[in-house]
Scaffold this active site. Structure first.
Site, PDB file in Angstrom:
ATOM      1  N   THR A  96       0.852  -1.186   0.000  1.00  0.00           N
ATOM      2  CA  THR A  96       0.000   0.000   0.000  1.00  0.00           C
ATOM      3  C   THR A  96       0.888   1.236   0.000  1.00  0.00           C
ATOM      4  O   THR A  96       2.082   1.159   0.307  1.00  0.00           O
ATOM      5  CB  THR A  96      -0.974  -0.002   1.199  1.00  0.00           C
ATOM      6  OG1 THR A  96      -2.053   0.884   0.929  1.00  0.00           O
ATOM      7  CG2 THR A  96      -0.304   0.403   2.499  1.00  0.00           C
TER       8      THR A  96
ATOM      9  N   CYS B  86      -1.898   8.835   5.982  1.00  0.00           N
ATOM     10  CA  CYS B  86      -2.515   7.581   6.437  1.00  0.00           C
ATOM     11  C   CYS B  86      -1.456   6.682   7.080  1.00  0.00           C
ATOM     12  O   CYS B  86      -0.263   6.946   6.983  1.00  0.00           O
ATOM     13  CB  CYS B  86      -3.145   6.845   5.269  1.00  0.00           C
ATOM     14  SG  CYS B  86      -4.535   7.693   4.510  1.00  0.00           S
TER      15      CYS B  86
ATOM     16  N   HIS C 115      -4.961  -0.134   5.754  1.00  0.00           N
ATOM     17  CA  HIS C 115      -4.611   1.231   5.342  1.00  0.00           C
ATOM     18  C   HIS C 115      -5.551   2.176   6.091  1.00  0.00           C
ATOM     19  O   HIS C 115      -6.681   2.428   5.675  1.00  0.00           O
ATOM     20  CB  HIS C 115      -4.785   1.350   3.824  1.00  0.00           C
ATOM     21  CG  HIS C 115      -4.383   2.677   3.264  1.00  0.00           C
ATOM     22  ND1 HIS C 115      -3.632   2.792   2.124  1.00  0.00           N
ATOM     23  CD2 HIS C 115      -4.611   3.947   3.675  1.00  0.00           C
ATOM     24  CE1 HIS C 115      -3.422   4.075   1.858  1.00  0.00           C
ATOM     25  NE2 HIS C 115      -4.033   4.796   2.786  1.00  0.00           N
TER      26      HIS C 115
END
Lengths: 201, 217
Positions: free
Chosen positions: A65, A70, A87
């Site tokens: 990811t 984030c 995530h």
């Protein structure tokens, strides 16, 4: 670089893989393995985890990811070689809008990963955690008190504490994005920065 | 200028869903702005600039990275926002090499290798000022509302990493993000520059109301 004695049966499987990807060479009576090449070689199937999503796997794949503010959180059972990546976008589910997206929030993402790993292994797990992300890439958002990256880091650590999961490694904060690759065969996480820097967790 | 009472009334209708007519009006406003921005870019670079047909997307914020499917593509973004009263994030993204080429052209450099990093940043911020300034001025002139952007910031990183900062803000405020998008192409090349705008619900309503009143709807 790591030097290994020739003919060590314990290392045979690892060496076979290293030879296959060209990460080792014979120097006199020693086999020299370039560990950096092994860590960064994309030899496993890549499975992308989308924003606000999570995936749990027991196959030897690489969960991938990309994050800015984030957080990418990886939980791993090193005995059963099973783990998951979420995530995380926001610290708490109370900030959201009744969505069925457990991976999106720090508090629900850890619950979802623990549950998912338990469902696959059909047993209680000894899990460890690694996290990366939580950057603040734009100075103006910091000036406006919107340092969501720092809030995400704090909330993720609190969620791990609640589950008594040990955080063994982290690469958080700063002002750059991160590409996270979680190797489920080894439990190693490679964080790549845009400038080409590679960090191993 | 809109008065305080008008602003309150517009803000109170923020919970209404966007109708097709409202989206059409916003798209038309964006098209006017994009046309002017393209002209400015063409003037700066002395090259032909074409723009894609502008689009408006309404989708959940977390779905946007998958929608663009650019993930770790090296990207240079110029970010501006409108002042707090109206609230709107504006992101002008270039493929990293395209941004460097444009900065080199603006600095009269023969190649990107000759480009000084400080001059590159300065040129890109200036580019953002001119393009976004032109975009907003044309909308302001049309609806009679002053829209002043902040000082531009630039960042170079992966596309998704840049975008996630804005999507987080969007997902706090609303279940769905309304995204205005247009693409600029230099000398007919593939789309290498994407203008992405995230207006707040309040600003959307304000723009629609002002446009309707201008058009007598």
């Amino acid at each position: 670089m790591l030097s290994l004695p020739e003919g060590n049966p314990v290392k045979d499987a690892g060496l076979a893989m290293a030879k296959r990807i060209g990460a080792c060479q014979q120097v006199e009576h020693q086999i020299v393995v370039d560990t950096n090449t092994i860590y960064t070689h994309p030899h496993l199937e890549e499975v992308r985890v989308d924003m606000a999503g999570f995936k749990v796997e027991s196959r030897p794949v690489e969960l991938v990811t990309s994050v800015g503010s984030c957080i990418g959180i990886c939980l791993y059972d090193s005995i059963r070689k099973c783990g998951g990546l979420a995530h995380i976008m926001l610290p708490q589910s109370s900030l959201g809008l009744q969505e069925p997206l457990p991976g999106k929030y720090a508090d629900t993402a850890v619950d979802a990963l623990v549950k998912g790993i338990r469902e696959i292994t059909k047993s209680e797990n000894r899990l460890s955690a690694k996290i990366a992300g939580g950057a603040n890439m734009f100075a103006s958002t910091l000036a406006n008190g919107l340092d969501i990256g720092a809030k995400n880091i704090r909330a993720t650590k609190e969620a791990l504490e609640r589950h008594r999961i040990r955080l063994i490694s982290e690469d958080v904060g700063g002002s750059h994005g991160r590409r996270i690759s979680f190797n489920l065969a080894s439990g190693i996480i490679i964080v790549r920065l845009h400038n080409g820097e590679i960090r191993k967790l | 200028m809109i008065n305080t009472q008008e602003r309150i009334e517009v803000a109170s209708s923020a919970v209404q869903e966007d109708s097709e007519i409202d989206l059409g009006i916003l798209l038309e406003l964006g098209s006017i702005g994009a046309g002017h921005a393209a002209t400015s870019l063409s003037d700066i670079l002395q090259e032909t600039i074409t723009i894609s047909v502008p689009k408006i997307h309404t989708l959940q914020p977390h779905l946007l990275p998958g929608f663009y499917d650019l993930h770790d593509r090296p990207t240079t973004a110029i970010y501006l926002h409108l002042n707090e009263k109206y609230g709107m994030d504006i992101l002008l993204t270039f493929e990293e090499m395209e941004a460097r080429k444009i900065a080199a052209m603006m600095n009269m450099c023969g190649s990107v290798e000759e480009l000084d990093p400080a001059m590159e940043t300065s040129a890109l911020q200036e580019l953002g000022n001119i393009l976004i300034g032109s975009f907003l001025t044309s909308i302001s002139d049309f609806i009679g509302l002053t829209l002043l952007p902040s000082t531009p910031e630039t960042v170079t990183d992966g596309f998704d990493a840049i975008l996630d900062n804005f999507l987080i803000k969007q997902s706090i405020d609303s279940e769905s993000a309304l995204v205005f998008e247009t693409r600029f192409m230099r000398n007919g090349t593939d789309a290498k520059c994407i203008l992405i705008i995230f207006p707040t619900q309040e600003l959307k309503n304000l723009l629609v109301e002002k446009s309707k009143s201008m058009m007598g709807i």
